[in-house]
Write an enzyme that holds these catalytic residues in place. Structure first.
Site, PDB file in Angstrom:
ATOM      1  N   HIS A  62      -6.939   9.294  24.060  1.00  0.00           N
ATOM      2  CA  HIS A  62      -7.466   8.161  24.838  1.00  0.00           C
ATOM      3  C   HIS A  62      -7.808   8.592  26.253  1.00  0.00           C
ATOM      4  O   HIS A  62      -6.927   8.984  27.016  1.00  0.00           O
ATOM      5  CB  HIS A  62      -6.430   7.034  24.874  1.00  0.00           C
ATOM      6  CG  HIS A  62      -6.937   5.767  25.468  1.00  0.00           C
ATOM      7  ND1 HIS A  62      -7.903   4.995  24.858  1.00  0.00           N
ATOM      8  CD2 HIS A  62      -6.644   5.130  26.627  1.00  0.00           C
ATOM      9  CE1 HIS A  62      -8.162   3.941  25.602  1.00  0.00           C
ATOM     10  NE2 HIS A  62      -7.412   3.997  26.693  1.00  0.00           N
ATOM     11  N   GLN A  67     -12.752   7.852  35.353  1.00  0.00           N
ATOM     12  CA  GLN A  67     -11.666   7.413  36.234  1.00  0.00           C
ATOM     13  C   GLN A  67     -10.952   8.582  36.911  1.00  0.00           C
ATOM     14  O   GLN A  67     -10.196   8.390  37.864  1.00  0.00           O
ATOM     15  CB  GLN A  67     -10.676   6.534  35.454  1.00  0.00           C
ATOM     16  CG  GLN A  67     -11.316   5.211  35.019  1.00  0.00           C
ATOM     17  CD  GLN A  67     -10.400   4.324  34.193  1.00  0.00           C
ATOM     18  OE1 GLN A  67      -9.210   4.564  34.097  1.00  0.00           O
ATOM     19  NE2 GLN A  67     -10.962   3.287  33.596  1.00  0.00           N
ATOM     20  N   ARG A  88      -7.805  -2.650  38.652  1.00  0.00           N
ATOM     21  CA  ARG A  88      -9.037  -2.841  37.897  1.00  0.00           C
ATOM     22  C   ARG A  88     -10.179  -3.298  38.820  1.00  0.00           C
ATOM     23  O   ARG A  88     -11.318  -2.887  38.652  1.00  0.00           O
ATOM     24  CB  ARG A  88      -8.806  -3.878  36.786  1.00  0.00           C
ATOM     25  CG  ARG A  88      -9.913  -3.876  35.752  1.00  0.00           C
ATOM     26  CD  ARG A  88      -9.632  -4.854  34.629  1.00  0.00           C
ATOM     27  NE  ARG A  88      -9.741  -6.233  35.075  1.00  0.00           N
ATOM     28  CZ  ARG A  88      -9.933  -7.263  34.252  1.00  0.00           C
ATOM     29  NH1 ARG A  88     -10.004  -7.076  32.955  1.00  0.00           N
ATOM     30  NH2 ARG A  88     -10.020  -8.487  34.718  1.00  0.00           N
ATOM     31  N   TYR A 127     -16.956   2.981  27.868  1.00  0.00           N
ATOM     32  CA  TYR A 127     -17.468   1.613  28.047  1.00  0.00           C
ATOM     33  C   TYR A 127     -18.495   1.467  29.154  1.00  0.00           C
ATOM     34  O   TYR A 127     -19.015   0.390  29.386  1.00  0.00           O
ATOM     35  CB  TYR A 127     -16.318   0.628  28.234  1.00  0.00           C
ATOM     36  CG  TYR A 127     -15.402   0.849  29.416  1.00  0.00           C
ATOM     37  CD1 TYR A 127     -15.703   0.337  30.678  1.00  0.00           C
ATOM     38  CD2 TYR A 127     -14.191   1.520  29.247  1.00  0.00           C
ATOM     39  CE1 TYR A 127     -14.836   0.506  31.741  1.00  0.00           C
ATOM     40  CE2 TYR A 127     -13.320   1.701  30.305  1.00  0.00           C
ATOM     41  CZ  TYR A 127     -13.651   1.188  31.550  1.00  0.00           C
ATOM     42  OH  TYR A 127     -12.791   1.366  32.612  1.00  0.00           O
ATOM     43  N   HIS A 213     -13.044  -3.322  22.918  1.00  0.00           N
ATOM     44  CA  HIS A 213     -12.271  -2.958  24.116  1.00  0.00           C
ATOM     45  C   HIS A 213     -10.847  -3.488  24.063  1.00  0.00           C
ATOM     46  O   HIS A 213      -9.884  -2.778  24.368  1.00  0.00           O
ATOM     47  CB  HIS A 213     -12.964  -3.484  25.382  1.00  0.00           C
ATOM     48  CG  HIS A 213     -12.192  -3.229  26.634  1.00  0.00           C
ATOM     49  ND1 HIS A 213     -11.189  -4.075  27.087  1.00  0.00           N
ATOM     50  CD2 HIS A 213     -12.229  -2.189  27.502  1.00  0.00           C
ATOM     51  CE1 HIS A 213     -10.660  -3.566  28.196  1.00  0.00           C
ATOM     52  NE2 HIS A 213     -11.262  -2.431  28.464  1.00  0.00           N
ATOM     53  N   ARG A 216      -9.190  -9.464  24.414  1.00  0.00           N
ATOM     54  CA  ARG A 216      -9.808 -10.289  25.468  1.00  0.00           C
ATOM     55  C   ARG A 216     -11.325 -10.198  25.423  1.00  0.00           C
ATOM     56  O   ARG A 216     -12.019 -11.134  25.746  1.00  0.00           O
ATOM     57  CB  ARG A 216      -9.371  -9.804  26.873  1.00  0.00           C
ATOM     58  CG  ARG A 216      -7.907  -9.839  27.162  1.00  0.00           C
ATOM     59  CD  ARG A 216      -7.633  -9.598  28.655  1.00  0.00           C
ATOM     60  NE  ARG A 216      -8.202  -8.361  29.174  1.00  0.00           N
ATOM     61  CZ  ARG A 216      -7.611  -7.158  29.102  1.00  0.00           C
ATOM     62  NH1 ARG A 216      -6.428  -7.051  28.530  1.00  0.00           N
ATOM     63  NH2 ARG A 216      -8.178  -6.095  29.608  1.00  0.00           N
ATOM     64  N   HIS A 237      -7.557  -1.306  22.921  1.00  0.00           N
ATOM     65  CA  HIS A 237      -6.451  -1.544  23.866  1.00  0.00           C
ATOM     66  C   HIS A 237      -5.712  -2.790  23.406  1.00  0.00           C
ATOM     67  O   HIS A 237      -6.356  -3.819  23.143  1.00  0.00           O
ATOM     68  CB  HIS A 237      -6.993  -1.887  25.264  1.00  0.00           C
ATOM     69  CG  HIS A 237      -7.619  -0.769  26.019  1.00  0.00           C
ATOM     70  ND1 HIS A 237      -8.828  -0.906  26.658  1.00  0.00           N
ATOM     71  CD2 HIS A 237      -7.194   0.488  26.300  1.00  0.00           C
ATOM     72  CE1 HIS A 237      -9.127   0.221  27.295  1.00  0.00           C
ATOM     73  NE2 HIS A 237      -8.156   1.084  27.094  1.00  0.00           N
ATOM     74  N   GLU A 240      -1.049  -4.250  26.518  1.00  0.00           N
ATOM     75  CA  GLU A 240      -0.673  -3.331  27.605  1.00  0.00           C
ATOM     76  C   GLU A 240       0.097  -4.063  28.695  1.00  0.00           C
ATOM     77  O   GLU A 240       0.943  -3.473  29.357  1.00  0.00           O
ATOM     78  CB  GLU A 240      -1.942  -2.684  28.203  1.00  0.00           C
ATOM     79  CG  GLU A 240      -1.650  -1.716  29.351  1.00  0.00           C
ATOM     80  CD  GLU A 240      -2.880  -1.022  29.898  1.00  0.00           C
ATOM     81  OE1 GLU A 240      -4.003  -1.384  29.499  1.00  0.00           O
ATOM     82  OE2 GLU A 240      -2.711  -0.122  30.739  1.00  0.00           O
ATOM     83  N   HIS A 274      -1.678   1.743  23.761  1.00  0.00           N
ATOM     84  CA  HIS A 274      -0.571   1.182  24.553  1.00  0.00           C
ATOM     85  C   HIS A 274       0.421   0.442  23.644  1.00  0.00           C
ATOM     86  O   HIS A 274       1.519   0.921  23.443  1.00  0.00           O
ATOM     87  CB  HIS A 274      -1.047   0.272  25.691  1.00  0.00           C
ATOM     88  CG  HIS A 274      -2.017   0.934  26.617  1.00  0.00           C
ATOM     89  ND1 HIS A 274      -1.708   2.106  27.264  1.00  0.00           N
ATOM     90  CD2 HIS A 274      -3.299   0.619  26.961  1.00  0.00           C
ATOM     91  CE1 HIS A 274      -2.752   2.477  28.004  1.00  0.00           C
ATOM     92  NE2 HIS A 274      -3.726   1.603  27.836  1.00  0.00           N
ATOM     93  N   ASP A 325      -5.807   8.659  29.303  1.00  0.00           N
ATOM     94  CA  ASP A 325      -6.254   7.334  29.737  1.00  0.00           C
ATOM     95  C   ASP A 325      -6.988   7.344  31.080  1.00  0.00           C
ATOM     96  O   ASP A 325      -8.136   7.751  31.149  1.00  0.00           O
ATOM     97  CB  ASP A 325      -5.031   6.388  29.756  1.00  0.00           C
ATOM     98  CG  ASP A 325      -5.427   4.926  29.862  1.00  0.00           C
ATOM     99  OD1 ASP A 325      -6.625   4.618  29.936  1.00  0.00           O
ATOM    100  OD2 ASP A 325      -4.523   4.053  29.881  1.00  0.00           O
TER     101      ASP A 325
HETATM  102 ZN   LIG Z   1      -7.605   2.814  28.426  1.00  0.00          ZN
END
Ligand SMILES: [Zn+2]
Length: 456
Positions: A62, A67, A88, A127, A213, A216, A237, A240, A274, A325
């Site tokens: 993952h 990031q 976020r 994404y 994703h 949600r 995900h 988490e 997670h 991640d």
């Molecule tokens: Zn992630």
């Protein structure tokens, strides 16, 4: 760096960890990057590539490569409510500046670091699809193609997981402006998958899957459509954050993992990333399904997510792997170390996960390798048919002096700082030599230039 001619490479390892244990004088034949024969007690012959102590490469199940460039920029406390959710928000602002060239430069840096730490394949949970203002690129897979290019230039194995994202919360809530680079409807996503297939055509051992994703971000109808169209592994995900659990309960009366298993046929293709906040019933559901739980100990610690009930999951026969991640720190050994230490701290005991027959390091390494391989769509281990992905431990490293057998893995994972790997081979090619990626200077220079632009 890709070479399409048929190529045989023969390795001779002084000792190697095979699926059933350590062996001496191991010849590993590879053809076109795959292991074609493994012979123990074999004398070294002319033309063999000599190696010292070898273990199989580890899959990183993952990652969000971009990031990497935010690492260390979100560590200022003191504000009320600094949390996953405020992290976020910063990530979304950072995205306003990222163009395809920058994105590729960052991904290449991240992938190079993964190889240097012992990861030989990544599951890229991808994404970031559209331009900064949300407009579409001419090629729907423009950004996915940059992921593939970064994998090709570093040599890292790639399992591409294009992410479906359509909503900001349970019940099909409208997306927020910060999410405009992520969004598709189902038809647009099907077109993206087709374009991703083309983008991966030049990389024969790349694997294509997909990723809703989170619960949600898609409705039950969208989730059903995605499950039906999946070309390979399915990653999501889930659970988490406790806020996500509460929101799911408010929406459906069920917890996220509970809802997923009640509504979707979850099988061995699935990676539940997670799954931090799960009840004992949910632990059993996950273990019984054969799905893999994707644990990301460094990121989960950094974001303050909580601790997965690992001991109960392992006792139920659950499968797991690790992922980097957020890439706040890229280190295969440290992911496993922190996974074990989190459980030791919470359970106030030592060696709390391994069932006992194997040392903790050996058990963690093999379990995480098998779990990652399952949901990255590739084989693991030094065995015929698996990729010739080899890590050579550096026995000159002070932490590895005088070690034999499983103590080598325990000492690498628990007692060594950087530099425990001498060389890393992927598909039979040497990508890391004396601890450094063979293209480190060029990749690092491009990363530096990209950060100069983004952070200016
Ligand atoms: Zn992630």
């Amino acid at each position: 760096m890709h070479d399409n001619t048929r190529k045989s490479v023969r390795f001779h390892a002084a000792r190697a960890l095979l699926p059933d244990g350590w062996a001496q004088d191991v010849r590993i034949d590879s053809v076109d990057g795959r292991i074609s024969a493994v012979t123990v007690d074999a004398a070294r012959e002319a033309g063999d590539q000599p190696l010292g102590t070898v273990v199989a490469g580890l899959g990183n199940l993952h990652s969000h490569a971009f990031q990497r460039a935010m690492a260390g920029l979100t560590e200022v406390g003191g504000r009320s409510g600094d949390s996953f959710w405020s992290w976020r928000e910063l990530m979304y602002r950072f995205l306003d500046r990222l163009d395809p060239d920058d994105f590729q430069a960052i991904a290449a840096q991240a992938y190079m670091e993964m190889l240097e730490s012992g990861f030989t394949r990544v599951g890229e949970f991808h994404y970031l699809h559209h331009a900064p203002d949300g407009s579409r690129y001419a090629d729907p897979a423009e950004m996915a193609g940059r992921v593939a290019a970064a994998a090709a230039e570093t040599g890292l194995g790639l399992t591409l997981l294009p992410v479906f994202y359509a909503h900001s919360d349970f019940g099909g809530a409208a997306p927020t402006p910060g999410q405009r680079r992520f969004l598709h409807d189902i038809d647009g996503f099907a077109a993206l998958l087709g374009s991703c297939r083309k983008a991966l055509a030049a990389t024969p051992d790349a694997v294509l899957g997909l990723a809703p994703h989170s619960l949600r971000a898609c409705t039950p109808e969208e989730l059903a459509a995605l499950t039906a169209m999946a070309p390979g592994p399915i990653h999501i995900h889930i659970a988490e954050q406790t806020r996500e659990v509460d929101a799911c309960l408010a929406w459906s009366g069920q917890r996220p993992v509970e809802w997923l298993y009640a509504n979707v046929p979850v099988d061995q293709r699935w990676c539940l990333v997670h799954a931090t906040h799960v009840s004992p019933d949910e632990v059993r559901l996950m273990a019984d399904s054969g799905a893999v739980v994707g644990l990301c100990p460094i990121t989960e610690a950094n974001l303050g997510d909580g601790l997965f009930p690992m001991r109960a999951f392992v006792e139920a026969g659950g499968r797991f792997g690790v992922g980097s991640d957020s890439n706040v720190l890229i280190d295969a050994a440290e992911e496993l170390r922190l996974l074990e230490y989190g459980q030791r701290l919470s359970m106030r005991g030592r060696n709390v996960l391994s069932p006992g027959a194997l040392s903790t390091g050996r058990w963690l390494y093999q379990q995480a390798g098998e779990g990652a391989a399952q949901v990255l769509g590739e084989r693991s281990g030094l065995a015929v048919g698996a990729p010739a992905d080899l890590l050579e431990l550096d026995l000159d490293h002070p932490s590895l002096h005088g070690r034999e057998g499983d103590a080598l893995l325990d000492s690498w994972l628990f007692a060594a700082r950087n530099g425990a790997l001498r060389s890393v081979w992927r598909n039979g090619r040497e990508l890391v030599r004396d601890g450094r990626h063979v293209n480190r200077a060029a990749i690092a220079a491009r990363y530096r230039a990209a950060l100069g632009r983004i952070l200016a």
